[in-house]
Design a protein around this motif. Sequence first.
Motif, PDB file in Angstrom:
ATOM      1  N   VAL A  39       0.846  -1.198   0.000  1.00 46.16           N
ATOM      2  CA  VAL A  39       0.000   0.000   0.000  1.00 46.16           C
ATOM      3  C   VAL A  39       0.878   1.242   0.000  1.00 46.16           C
ATOM      4  O   VAL A  39       1.812   1.360   0.805  1.00 46.16           O
ATOM      5  CB  VAL A  39      -0.938   0.023   1.230  1.00 46.16           C
ATOM      6  CG1 VAL A  39      -1.649   1.368   1.354  1.00 46.16           C
ATOM      7  CG2 VAL A  39      -1.960  -1.104   1.146  1.00 46.16           C
ATOM      8  N   VAL A  40       0.571   2.160  -0.909  1.00 47.93           N
ATOM      9  CA  VAL A  40       1.179   3.486  -0.938  1.00 47.93           C
ATOM     10  C   VAL A  40       0.150   4.474  -0.402  1.00 47.93           C
ATOM     11  O   VAL A  40      -1.001   4.479  -0.851  1.00 47.93           O
ATOM     12  CB  VAL A  40       1.596   3.890  -2.364  1.00 47.93           C
ATOM     13  CG1 VAL A  40       2.194   5.298  -2.370  1.00 47.93           C
ATOM     14  CG2 VAL A  40       2.593   2.884  -2.936  1.00 47.93           C
ATOM     15  N   THR A  41       0.553   5.310   0.545  1.00 56.64           N
ATOM     16  CA  THR A  41      -0.337   6.308   1.146  1.00 56.64           C
ATOM     17  C   THR A  41       0.185   7.684   0.766  1.00 56.64           C
ATOM     18  O   THR A  41       1.357   7.997   0.996  1.00 56.64           O
ATOM     19  CB  THR A  41      -0.395   6.142   2.671  1.00 56.64           C
ATOM     20  OG1 THR A  41      -0.730   4.787   2.984  1.00 56.64           O
ATOM     21  CG2 THR A  41      -1.435   7.061   3.278  1.00 56.64           C
ATOM     22  N   THR A  42      -0.669   8.517   0.190  1.00 57.01           N
ATOM     23  CA  THR A  42      -0.189   9.767  -0.390  1.00 57.01           C
ATOM     24  C   THR A  42      -0.013  10.884   0.630  1.00 57.01           C
ATOM     25  O   THR A  42       0.790  11.787   0.409  1.00 57.01           O
ATOM     26  CB  THR A  42      -1.126  10.250  -1.515  1.00 57.01           C
ATOM     27  OG1 THR A  42      -2.416  10.536  -0.976  1.00 57.01           O
ATOM     28  CG2 THR A  42      -1.251   9.206  -2.610  1.00 57.01           C
ATOM     29  N   THR A  43      -0.786  10.866   1.731  1.00 58.27           N
ATOM     30  CA  THR A  43      -0.661  11.930   2.737  1.00 58.27           C
ATOM     31  C   THR A  43      -0.365  11.346   4.111  1.00 58.27           C
ATOM     32  O   THR A  43      -0.533  10.155   4.327  1.00 58.27           O
ATOM     33  CB  THR A  43      -1.930  12.797   2.816  1.00 58.27           C
ATOM     34  OG1 THR A  43      -3.002  12.044   3.406  1.00 58.27           O
ATOM     35  CG2 THR A  43      -2.357  13.292   1.445  1.00 58.27           C
ATOM     36  N   TRP A  44       0.013  12.210   5.014  1.00 49.60           N
ATOM     37  CA  TRP A  44       0.522  11.912   6.351  1.00 49.60           C
ATOM     38  C   TRP A  44       1.971  11.395   6.227  1.00 49.60           C
ATOM     39  O   TRP A  44       2.244  10.446   5.508  1.00 49.60           O
ATOM     40  CB  TRP A  44      -0.360  10.935   7.138  1.00 49.60           C
ATOM     41  CG  TRP A  44      -1.678  11.546   7.515  1.00 49.60           C
ATOM     42  CD1 TRP A  44      -2.740  11.765   6.682  1.00 49.60           C
ATOM     43  CD2 TRP A  44      -2.060  12.068   8.787  1.00 49.60           C
ATOM     44  NE1 TRP A  44      -3.765  12.388   7.359  1.00 49.60           N
ATOM     45  CE2 TRP A  44      -3.381  12.576   8.658  1.00 49.60           C
ATOM     46  CE3 TRP A  44      -1.428  12.137  10.037  1.00 49.60           C
ATOM     47  CZ2 TRP A  44      -4.072  13.165   9.714  1.00 49.60           C
ATOM     48  CZ3 TRP A  44      -2.115  12.715  11.092  1.00 49.60           C
ATOM     49  CH2 TRP A  44      -3.423  13.225  10.937  1.00 49.60           C
ATOM     50  N   THR A  45       2.849  12.096   6.917  1.00 51.24           N
ATOM     51  CA  THR A  45       4.276  11.812   6.800  1.00 51.24           C
ATOM     52  C   THR A  45       4.749  10.900   7.928  1.00 51.24           C
ATOM     53  O   THR A  45       4.039  10.662   8.900  1.00 51.24           O
ATOM     54  CB  THR A  45       5.082  13.122   6.822  1.00 51.24           C
ATOM     55  OG1 THR A  45       4.935  13.752   8.110  1.00 51.24           O
ATOM     56  CG2 THR A  45       4.595  14.086   5.743  1.00 51.24           C
ATOM     57  N   LEU A  69       4.128   8.797   0.133  1.00 53.67           N
ATOM     58  CA  LEU A  69       4.556   9.827  -0.809  1.00 53.67           C
ATOM     59  C   LEU A  69       5.047  11.067  -0.087  1.00 53.67           C
ATOM     60  O   LEU A  69       5.761  11.884  -0.666  1.00 53.67           O
ATOM     61  CB  LEU A  69       3.421  10.190  -1.767  1.00 53.67           C
ATOM     62  CG  LEU A  69       3.009   9.132  -2.793  1.00 53.67           C
ATOM     63  CD1 LEU A  69       2.172   9.775  -3.901  1.00 53.67           C
ATOM     64  CD2 LEU A  69       4.190   8.397  -3.382  1.00 53.67           C
ATOM     65  N   GLY A  70       4.640  11.243   1.186  1.00 55.09           N
ATOM     66  CA  GLY A  70       5.243  12.288   2.000  1.00 55.09           C
ATOM     67  C   GLY A  70       4.595  13.647   1.938  1.00 55.09           C
ATOM     68  O   GLY A  70       5.253  14.665   2.205  1.00 55.09           O
ATOM     69  N   TYR A  71       3.298  13.699   1.627  1.00 52.93           N
ATOM     70  CA  TYR A  71       2.589  14.972   1.568  1.00 52.93           C
ATOM     71  C   TYR A  71       1.661  15.156   2.768  1.00 52.93           C
ATOM     72  O   TYR A  71       1.341  14.204   3.471  1.00 52.93           O
ATOM     73  CB  TYR A  71       1.770  15.058   0.273  1.00 52.93           C
ATOM     74  CG  TYR A  71       2.621  15.081  -0.974  1.00 52.93           C
ATOM     75  CD1 TYR A  71       3.402  16.184  -1.289  1.00 52.93           C
ATOM     76  CD2 TYR A  71       2.654  13.989  -1.838  1.00 52.93           C
ATOM     77  CE1 TYR A  71       4.189  16.211  -2.425  1.00 52.93           C
ATOM     78  CE2 TYR A  71       3.440  14.000  -2.981  1.00 52.93           C
ATOM     79  CZ  TYR A  71       4.205  15.109  -3.269  1.00 52.93           C
ATOM     80  OH  TYR A  71       4.997  15.137  -4.393  1.00 52.93           O
ATOM     81  N   ALA A  72       1.227  16.385   2.963  1.00 52.37           N
ATOM     82  CA  ALA A  72       0.308  16.701   4.053  1.00 52.37           C
ATOM     83  C   ALA A  72      -1.139  16.561   3.599  1.00 52.37           C
ATOM     84  O   ALA A  72      -1.473  16.723   2.419  1.00 52.37           O
ATOM     85  CB  ALA A  72       0.544  18.123   4.558  1.00 52.37           C
ATOM     86  N   ASP A  73      -2.012  16.266   4.546  1.00 53.08           N
ATOM     87  CA  ASP A  73      -3.451  16.206   4.352  1.00 53.08           C
ATOM     88  C   ASP A  73      -3.980  17.619   4.071  1.00 53.08           C
ATOM     89  O   ASP A  73      -3.497  18.602   4.628  1.00 53.08           O
ATOM     90  CB  ASP A  73      -4.083  15.639   5.645  1.00 53.08           C
ATOM     91  CG  ASP A  73      -5.571  15.409   5.554  1.00 53.08           C
ATOM     92  OD1 ASP A  73      -6.318  16.387   5.364  1.00 53.08           O
ATOM     93  OD2 ASP A  73      -5.991  14.255   5.701  1.00 53.08           O
ATOM     94  N   ALA A  74      -4.990  17.710   3.216  1.00 55.39           N
ATOM     95  CA  ALA A  74      -5.539  19.020   2.845  1.00 55.39           C
ATOM     96  C   ALA A  74      -6.174  19.745   4.020  1.00 55.39           C
ATOM     97  O   ALA A  74      -6.242  20.978   4.030  1.00 55.39           O
ATOM     98  CB  ALA A  74      -6.569  18.853   1.733  1.00 55.39           C
ATOM     99  N   ARG A  75      -6.629  18.993   5.045  1.00 53.11           N
ATOM    100  CA  ARG A  75      -7.421  19.601   6.108  1.00 53.11           C
ATOM    101  C   ARG A  75      -6.834  19.413   7.499  1.00 53.11           C
ATOM    102  O   ARG A  75      -7.478  19.772   8.481  1.00 53.11           O
ATOM    103  CB  ARG A  75      -8.839  19.017   6.082  1.00 53.11           C
ATOM    104  CG  ARG A  75      -9.610  19.321   4.808  1.00 53.11           C
ATOM    105  CD  ARG A  75     -10.938  18.587   4.759  1.00 53.11           C
ATOM    106  NE  ARG A  75     -11.732  18.931   3.589  1.00 53.11           N
ATOM    107  CZ  ARG A  75     -12.835  18.310   3.218  1.00 53.11           C
ATOM    108  NH1 ARG A  75     -13.289  17.288   3.953  1.00 53.11           N
ATOM    109  NH2 ARG A  75     -13.497  18.678   2.144  1.00 53.11           N
TER     110      ARG A  75
END
Length: 258
Positions: A39-45, A69-75
């Motif tokens: 599983v690849v998760t795009t947000t939450w570092t 992927l190492g990005y932050a959640d939009a909210r």
Amino acid sequence: MNQPPLPSLMGVFARPDDESLLAGGVLAQHHTAGARTCVVTTTWTASSHRVPELADALAVLGSGAPRLLGYADARNADSAPDGAVRLVDAPLDEAVGRLVAHIREVRPDLVIGHDALGQLTGHPDHRRAHQITLLAVEAAGLPHLYPDAGEPWRPAALYAATHPESGVGRLGPLLQSVGKTLLTLPDAYVTTSVDVSPWAAVKWEAICAHRSEAARARPLPGLLARLTEPERNDIISTEHFTRLSLGPAPGDPHRLVA
């Protein structure tokens, strides 16, 4: 007659717990059958509190260590204590390239991810993850794109986890009870519905591994935790997908279920 082996799977989901809620049964099914899953998760570092929970959920499902992927959640600013850019603000080419690298490294037969609506609630991270995944599964097979991201690999298909109008059932009133929206697809868009009831207990254990969400009132893990087991199993025991073909036509061995 021997059944053909199940294909290897890569899940690409926006936030921790999406993998368990949307495809936990299919991931557990394939792992049990001996297929490779991740599983690849795009947000939450990696520095956030939800990634250890994600690791526990993936261990339950047999899907290895988190791939981020190492990005932050939009909210949620807590998603990136290290100050990473939000997924919805990240350069599209950069995000696609990061995912292409994972696809080429793992070389999955199939990729599963979000639908174009962003699931029932239309969260912007879900929609962005869908867009990135669409581009990445195509780009991963093209040698002239992202040449530094590894040897080209083209998955046979992308399966978008979704919710048909007729299949929402108890989940609809549950989400509406806390003021959430219901975005569904026409039934004709759903190509694959999988009965994952044999893996419902494993799926629920993985959902519960997301402890911070299960302890809250509005997130779906918390809503499910307040139901009886039969009510909960009625919701989590079927997973729906739309197959977006990239490789061989339907009827080939690379199908979500044998």
